[in-house]
Design a protein around this motif. Structure first.
Motif, PDB file in Angstrom:
ATOM      1  N   TYR A 122       0.843  -1.192   0.000  1.00 54.99           N
ATOM      2  CA  TYR A 122       0.000   0.000   0.000  1.00 54.99           C
ATOM      3  C   TYR A 122       0.883   1.250   0.000  1.00 54.99           C
ATOM      4  CZ  TYR A 122      -3.610   3.334   1.371  1.00 54.99           C
ATOM      5  OH  TYR A 122      -4.467   4.395   1.406  1.00 54.99           O
ATOM      6  N   GLY A 123       1.889   1.256   0.849  1.00 56.49           N
ATOM      7  CA  GLY A 123       2.798   2.405   0.931  1.00 56.49           C
ATOM      8  C   GLY A 123       3.537   2.653  -0.371  1.00 56.49           C
ATOM      9  N   LEU A 124       3.966   1.588  -1.036  1.00 52.20           N
ATOM     10  CA  LEU A 124       4.679   1.734  -2.301  1.00 52.20           C
ATOM     11  C   LEU A 124       3.770   2.347  -3.374  1.00 52.20           C
ATOM     12  CD1 LEU A 124       7.288   1.246  -3.887  1.00 52.20           C
ATOM     13  CD2 LEU A 124       6.421  -1.045  -4.416  1.00 52.20           C
ATOM     14  N   VAL A 125       2.547   1.836  -3.478  1.00 51.95           N
ATOM     15  CA  VAL A 125       1.605   2.396  -4.442  1.00 51.95           C
ATOM     16  C   VAL A 125       1.303   3.849  -4.094  1.00 51.95           C
ATOM     17  CG1 VAL A 125      -0.798   2.283  -5.270  1.00 51.95           C
ATOM     18  CG2 VAL A 125       0.581   0.205  -5.141  1.00 51.95           C
ATOM     19  N   GLN A 126       1.130   4.129  -2.809  1.00 49.76           N
ATOM     20  CA  GLN A 126       0.834   5.497  -2.391  1.00 49.76           C
ATOM     21  C   GLN A 126       1.987   6.448  -2.716  1.00 49.76           C
ATOM     22  OE1 GLN A 126      -2.618   5.158  -2.236  1.00 49.76           O
ATOM     23  NE2 GLN A 126      -2.194   7.029  -1.124  1.00 49.76           N
ATOM     24  N   LEU A 127       3.217   5.952  -2.665  1.00 51.20           N
ATOM     25  CA  LEU A 127       4.352   6.802  -3.049  1.00 51.20           C
ATOM     26  C   LEU A 127       4.247   7.221  -4.509  1.00 51.20           C
ATOM     27  CD1 LEU A 127       7.436   5.207  -1.252  1.00 51.20           C
ATOM     28  CD2 LEU A 127       6.456   7.470  -0.875  1.00 51.20           C
ATOM     29  N   PHE A 128       3.921   6.268  -5.377  1.00 50.46           N
ATOM     30  CA  PHE A 128       3.748   6.606  -6.793  1.00 50.46           C
ATOM     31  C   PHE A 128       2.553   7.532  -6.993  1.00 50.46           C
ATOM     32  CE2 PHE A 128       6.414   2.839  -7.478  1.00 50.46           C
ATOM     33  CZ  PHE A 128       7.295   3.342  -8.420  1.00 50.46           C
ATOM     34  N   ALA A 167      -6.440   1.435  -9.661  1.00 48.48           N
ATOM     35  CA  ALA A 167      -5.952   0.339 -10.499  1.00 48.48           C
ATOM     36  C   ALA A 167      -4.769  -0.376  -9.844  1.00 48.48           C
ATOM     37  CB  ALA A 167      -5.570   0.872 -11.876  1.00 48.48           C
ATOM     38  N   ALA A 168      -3.840   0.379  -9.290  1.00 46.16           N
ATOM     39  CA  ALA A 168      -2.644  -0.217  -8.685  1.00 46.16           C
ATOM     40  C   ALA A 168      -2.969  -0.965  -7.386  1.00 46.16           C
ATOM     41  CB  ALA A 168      -1.595   0.859  -8.433  1.00 46.16           C
ATOM     42  N   HIS A 169      -3.825  -0.398  -6.552  1.00 51.90           N
ATOM     43  CA  HIS A 169      -4.188  -1.089  -5.310  1.00 51.90           C
ATOM     44  C   HIS A 169      -4.965  -2.365  -5.609  1.00 51.90           C
ATOM     45  CE1 HIS A 169      -2.548   1.693  -2.538  1.00 51.90           C
ATOM     46  NE2 HIS A 169      -3.413   2.669  -2.776  1.00 51.90           N
ATOM     47  N   ARG A 170      -5.817  -2.305  -6.603  1.00 48.90           N
ATOM     48  CA  ARG A 170      -6.619  -3.476  -6.954  1.00 48.90           C
ATOM     49  C   ARG A 170      -5.732  -4.636  -7.406  1.00 48.90           C
ATOM     50  NH1 ARG A 170     -10.375  -6.323  -8.615  1.00 48.90           N
ATOM     51  NH2 ARG A 170     -11.683  -6.439 -10.401  1.00 48.90           N
ATOM     52  N   ASP A 190      -2.150  15.489   3.831  1.00 51.80           N
ATOM     53  CA  ASP A 190      -2.151  14.153   3.229  1.00 51.80           C
ATOM     54  C   ASP A 190      -1.671  13.082   4.203  1.00 51.80           C
ATOM     55  OD1 ASP A 190      -3.172  15.105   0.828  1.00 51.80           O
ATOM     56  OD2 ASP A 190      -1.187  15.442  -0.019  1.00 51.80           O
ATOM     57  N   VAL A 191      -0.648  13.392   4.981  1.00 54.27           N
ATOM     58  CA  VAL A 191      -0.139  12.432   5.961  1.00 54.27           C
ATOM     59  C   VAL A 191      -1.200  12.145   7.026  1.00 54.27           C
ATOM     60  CG1 VAL A 191       1.541  12.120   7.831  1.00 54.27           C
ATOM     61  CG2 VAL A 191       2.298  12.913   5.578  1.00 54.27           C
ATOM     62  N   TYR A 196      -6.089   4.067   4.302  1.00 58.34           N
ATOM     63  CA  TYR A 196      -5.627   2.674   4.227  1.00 58.34           C
ATOM     64  C   TYR A 196      -6.641   1.748   4.885  1.00 58.34           C
ATOM     65  CZ  TYR A 196      -3.256  -1.646   5.404  1.00 58.34           C
ATOM     66  OH  TYR A 196      -2.954  -2.968   5.561  1.00 58.34           O
ATOM     67  N   TRP A 197      -7.072   2.074   6.068  1.00 59.06           N
ATOM     68  CA  TRP A 197      -7.998   1.213   6.802  1.00 59.06           C
ATOM     69  C   TRP A 197      -9.305   1.035   6.032  1.00 59.06           C
ATOM     70  CZ3 TRP A 197     -12.844   1.771   8.965  1.00 59.06           C
ATOM     71  CH2 TRP A 197     -13.257   0.709   9.780  1.00 59.06           C
ATOM     72  N   VAL A 198      -9.865   2.115   5.528  1.00 58.87           N
ATOM     73  CA  VAL A 198     -11.121   2.024   4.783  1.00 58.87           C
ATOM     74  C   VAL A 198     -10.918   1.229   3.497  1.00 58.87           C
ATOM     75  CG1 VAL A 198     -12.909   3.336   3.566  1.00 58.87           C
ATOM     76  CG2 VAL A 198     -12.094   4.121   5.790  1.00 58.87           C
TER      77      VAL A 198
END
Length: 132
Positions: free
Chosen positions: A6-12, A49-52, A104-105, A112-114
């Motif tokens: 999740y963190g990696l996708v969120q970085l992008f 798309a990336a999280h899915r 954002d932070v 993430y939780w939702v």
């Protein structure tokens, strides 16, 4: 491991969001709140798309419509929350980029939780055992 993905996708996604935010303010001359709205939506399309596929590894195409509706409903909640928080933080921070980053932070863990519990949760099979 899911939180790391999740963190990696969120970085992008944040690169799209924050980079676009700075670009729209400096090149297009948009106000911080308008730039935030535009870039949050663009990053949200990428992130869905990336999280899915990568983060939550949802392969069932039949559930994509429902997940899309839930994800964009979450995005519809996230955008005004972070934009409102940004507006509030702009009162204390003179640089819009600092205020945006802080807003954002503050919203990250909630999102993430939702996403994990309500958007991408897959139905459990009887043999799956207890929740992780």
């Amino acid at each position: 491991m899911t939180f790391l993905r999740y963190g990696l996708v969120q970085l992008f996604a944040y690169g799209i969001d924050f980079g676009g935010f700075l670009l729209l303010m400096s090149v297009a001359g948009l106000a911080p709140l308008t730039a935030n709205l535009v870039c949050k939506f663009a990053a949200g399309v990428f992130a869905f798309a990336a999280h899915r596929r990568f983060t939550f590894r949802v392969g069932d195409a039949g559930s994509s419509l429902g997940q899309g509706v839930r994800y964009f409903a979450l995005l519809g909640l996230n955008i005004p929350l972070t934009t409102g928080l940004l507006a509030l933080l702009l009162r204390w921070f003179s640089h819009p980029a600092v205020a945006k980053f802080m807003a954002d932070v503050l919203i990250l863990v909630f999102t993430y939780w939702v996403s994990k519990k309500l958007v991408f949760e897959q139905p459990r099979k009887p043999q799956d055992g207890p929740l992780k």
